[in-house]
Scaffold this active site. Structure first.
Site, PDB file in Angstrom:
ATOM      1  N   GLU A 157      -5.304  -1.499 -80.516  1.00 46.76           N
ATOM      2  CA  GLU A 157      -6.230  -2.480 -81.043  1.00 46.76           C
ATOM      3  C   GLU A 157      -5.487  -3.507 -81.877  1.00 46.76           C
ATOM      4  OE1 GLU A 157     -10.178   0.408 -81.534  1.00 46.76           O
ATOM      5  OE2 GLU A 157      -9.148  -0.380 -83.295  1.00 46.76           O
ATOM      6  N   LYS A 183      -4.538  -5.485 -84.957  1.00 45.25           N
ATOM      7  CA  LYS A 183      -4.597  -5.192 -86.389  1.00 45.25           C
ATOM      8  C   LYS A 183      -4.742  -6.505 -87.145  1.00 45.25           C
ATOM      9  CE  LYS A 183      -2.600  -2.599 -90.180  1.00 45.25           C
ATOM     10  NZ  LYS A 183      -3.173  -3.535 -91.155  1.00 45.25           N
ATOM     11  N   ARG A 198     -12.992  -1.281 -98.431  1.00 45.77           N
ATOM     12  CA  ARG A 198     -12.153  -0.081 -98.324  1.00 45.77           C
ATOM     13  C   ARG A 198     -12.231   0.771 -99.586  1.00 45.77           C
ATOM     14  NH1 ARG A 198      -6.269   0.570 -96.223  1.00 45.77           N
ATOM     15  NH2 ARG A 198      -5.432   2.187 -97.554  1.00 45.77           N
ATOM     16  N   GLU A 231     -13.462  -4.972 -89.643  1.00 44.22           N
ATOM     17  CA  GLU A 231     -12.614  -5.823 -90.473  1.00 44.22           C
ATOM     18  C   GLU A 231     -13.172  -7.241 -90.407  1.00 44.22           C
ATOM     19  OE1 GLU A 231      -8.533  -5.723 -92.446  1.00 44.22           O
ATOM     20  OE2 GLU A 231      -9.551  -4.132 -91.338  1.00 44.22           O
ATOM     21  N   LYS A 233      -0.329   2.509 -87.232  1.00 41.90           N
ATOM     22  CA  LYS A 233      -0.201   1.053 -87.277  1.00 41.90           C
ATOM     23  C   LYS A 233       1.242   0.648 -86.996  1.00 41.90           C
ATOM     24  CE  LYS A 233       0.241   1.133 -92.347  1.00 41.90           C
ATOM     25  NZ  LYS A 233      -0.390   0.740 -93.631  1.00 41.90           N
TER      26      LYS A 233
END
Length: 507
Positions: free
Chosen positions: A208, A210, A230, A259, A377
C-alpha cells in the site's frame, strides 16, 4: 487514597531501573486504591489524564501558591478539580479556572505541587510505561497479562482497564470489546530497509502507498461521526469534509482506519507540517477547508454494523472495505509476489511524493496497538523516531538559540532512554526559534552549555548508518543524523526502541 501515596510511588519508580521492582511498586499502589480511584491512579501513573486536556499551560503554572504543610489532598479531589478545569468555559471562565487551580495547588504540599504541575503539563518522568503498567495491572488483579494487553488495545488507555480488572477480574477484561465512538489503539508497522527485505519469498503480499499525513480513525454511529488521531485525540470538528465522507457511507455503524493529507492543486501531497497545521488548527474549518484541502484514504475496516472484523484476515477486511468506500477514498495498493513489481510500485509512490509503501501480510489480523510482523513500512531512507534528552546552546549565527539536540532511543526493558548521539543538522531558522522556546519549557536542569529536558519531545531523524561507539552508553551512534521534523503526534512511549536501532544495523 492520598495523593502523597502516588507522589511516593512516582519517586520510587524514578529511583529504580529494575523492571520487576517498578511492576511491584505500581501493583501495590493499585491494590491500595479505593475501587472508584483505581482508574485514575493507573492513568496518573501512566502520565495520562482521563480528561485528556485541561487547557492549562506553562504560564499558568510558572508561579505556584504557598504549599500546604501537611498532605491531605486525595486522588479523588484532584480528579474532581481536573474535571472542573476541563469543562469550565464561556464568559468569565478564565477567572474561574484560575480560582480552581489556585485552590487545588494551595492544598498540595511542595512535592505534590511539583507532581501536579508535571502531570498537567504531561511531563512526569516516572517509568510506568505500557510494559510496566500492564504487568502491574495483571499482578494486582491476578489475571493473565494477555487479557490485560488485549483489553488495553481495545479500550485505548490503561485506566479503565485497571478499573475493570480490579473490580471484575478476567471476565470483566474479556467483556471489553471494540466500541463505536471509543478509539482503539491503531496497528503499527515494523520497518525494513528495502522492499525485497519486507517481502516473504514466494508469497504474494499486499503493498500500500504510505502517506506522510495524519493517521485517522473514523467512527460512525448513525449520523454521528467522530474522528480520532493516532494518539487518540478527537479532531472531528476540524475536518468537516472527512465527516461528510464518512457520514455518506452506506452503513449504520462503522470503524475505519486511514490517513489524511493536505494536497497541492496538482494533487501531490504537501509536507507533513502543512497537514499537521491543518488538523491542529482551531481556526474556522470552512476557511481551512478552502485554503488547505485534504485527501483522505482509508485502508482498513475494523467494524461494520455490530460486526467486529479485527480478527478476520486482512484480505477479507479489504474486500468489505472496497465494497463500502468509493475508490477515491481508498488507499492505492497492489497484490504481488514479485519483488520486481513491488520495487517498481515503491519507486512510483516515492516519485509521486509519498513516503514509500507498507507491505502487509494478506492473512494478518488487526493487531491493535502493536508493531508486529504483519505490517512492514519501507521508506527510501533510514529514519527513526527518537526522544530529545538535552539541548546545547548554539554558537556563531546560532548564538542565543538552543541548537544541538541529544538523541535517545527507548529501552523497552527499563523504560529509560539511551543516548545515540547529537545533531544540529536539518534545522531551519523557524525550527530553531521553536525549539529554543519548547525545550526551555521542558527544562529539568541546566549548566552553562546544556539544557537538560524531560524526555517527551519526539523527533524524526534521518541517518546514513549506525556505527559502534564507546562514547555513548548504548554502544552505538548514528552516522550523519539530521532532523526531518518534530513529531507532536507521537508520545515518548511510541518512540523507536534500542532493539529497532539494532535491527536496522542487523545486530
Amino acid at each position: 487514597m492520598l495523593l502523597a501515596r502516588l507522589v511516593q510511588t512516582s519517586a520510587d519508580l524514578v529511583a529504580t531501573s529494575a523492571r520487576n521492582a517498578k511492576v511491584a511498586f505500581v501493583a501495590e499502589t493499585l491494590s491500595a486504591a479505593e475501587p472508584g480511584e483505581v482508574g485514575v491512579v493507573a492513568s496518573y501513573l501512566s502520565n495520562v489524564l482521563p480528561q485528556r486536556r485541561l487547557g492549562v499551560g506553562w504560564r499558568s503554572l510558572s508561579t505556584l501558591p504557598d504549599s500546604a504543610q501537611e498532605a491531605t489532598l486525595t486522588v479523588a479531589e484532584v480528579d474532581a478539580a481536573f474535571e472542573q478545569l476541563a469543562t469550565t468555559g464561556g464568559e468569565g471562565s478564565g477567572a474561574t479556572r484560575r480560582a480552581i487551580l489556585t485552590e487545588l495547588l494551595s492544598r498540595a504540599t511542595s512535592s505534590e505541587q511539583e507532581y501536579l504541575r508535571g502531570l498537567m503539563l504531561g511531563g512526569v518522568r516516572q517509568g510506568a510505561q505500557d510494559g510496566v503498567m500492564l504487568a502491574a495491572i495483571a499482578k494486582a488483579a491476578e489475571v493473565p497479562l494477555a487479557a490485560v494487553q488485549r483489553a488495553v488495545m481495545l479500550a485505548g488507555f490503561a485506566g479503565p482497564v485497571a478499573e475493570a480488572a480490579m473490580s471484575g477480574g478476567q471476565s470483566a477484561l474479556e467483556a471489553v470489546t471494540l466500541e463505536v465512538g471509543r478509539p482503539l489503539r491503531p496497528m503499527l508497522a515494523g520497518s525494513a530497509p528495502d522492499v525485497a527485505a519486507a517481502m516473504t519469498a514466494g508469497t504474494p503480499m499486499l503493498l500500500e502507498r504510505k502517506i506522510d499525513g495524519v493517521r485517522l480513525q473514523a467512527h460512525k454511529d448513525g449520523d454521528e461521526v467522530q474522528l480520532f488521531t493516532r494518539s487518540l485525540d478527537e479532531i472531528t470538528d476540524r475536518l468537516p469534509e472527512v465527516v461528510e465522507l464518512v457520514r455518506a457511507l452506506p452503513a449504520e455503524r462503522l470503524v475505519l482506519d486511514g490517513e489524511t493529507v493536505a494536497v497541492r492543486p496538482d494533487g501531490r501531497p504537501e509536507p507533513f507540517q502543512v497537514t499537521g497545521s491543518r488538523t491542529a488548527s482551531s481556526a474556522d474549518p470552512a476557511t481551512l477547508r478552502a485554503s488547505t484541502p485534504l485527501a483522505t484514504s482509508f485502508f482498513d475496516l475494523l467494524h461494520i454494523d455490530d460486526e467486529d472484523l479485527l480478527d478476520q484476515p486482512l484480505t477479507q477486511r479489504i474486500e468489505r472495505l472496497d465494497a463500502l468506500v468509493p475508490p477515491t477514498a481508498r488507499i492505492e495498493r497492489i497484490h504481488t509476489g514479485s519483488p520486481t513489481t513491488a520495487t517498481e510500485f515503491f519507486a512510483a509512490q516515492v516519485s509521486a511524493g509519498h513516503e514509500g509503501v507498507i507491505v502487509k501480510d494478506p492473512t494478518s489480523a488487526y493487531a491493535a496497538g502493536r508493531r508486529g510482523a504483519g505490517w512492514v513500512k519501507v521508506k527510501p531512507r533510514h529514519t527513526l523516531d527518537l526522544v530529545v534528552l538535552a539541548v546545547e546552546w548554539g554558537s556563531g549565527r546560532r548564538r542565543g538559540k538552543l541548537s544541538n539536540i541529544h538523541l535517545g532511543a527507548r529501552d523497552p526493558r527499563t523504560g529509560d532512554f539511551v543516548m545515540l548521539g547529537k545533531t544540529f543538522k536539518g534545522m531551519t531558522d523557524a525550527m530553531l526559534d521553536w525549539q529554543t522556546e519548547r525545550f526551555q519549557e521542558l527544562q529539568t536542569s541546566r549548566d552553562s552549555y546544556t539544557v537538560y529536558v524531560r524526555p517527551e519531545q519526539v523527533v524524526e531523524i534521518a541517518f546514513d548508518g549506525i556505527q559502534r561507539s564507546s562514547r555513548y552508553p548504548g554502544g552505538m551512534a548514528l552516522r550523519f543524523a539530521r532532523v526531518l521534523r518534530y513529531r507532536d503526534d507521537k508520545s515518548a512511549e511510541q518512540a523507536d526502541t534500542i532493539d529497532t536501532v539494532k535491527a536496522v544495523r542487523g545486530w
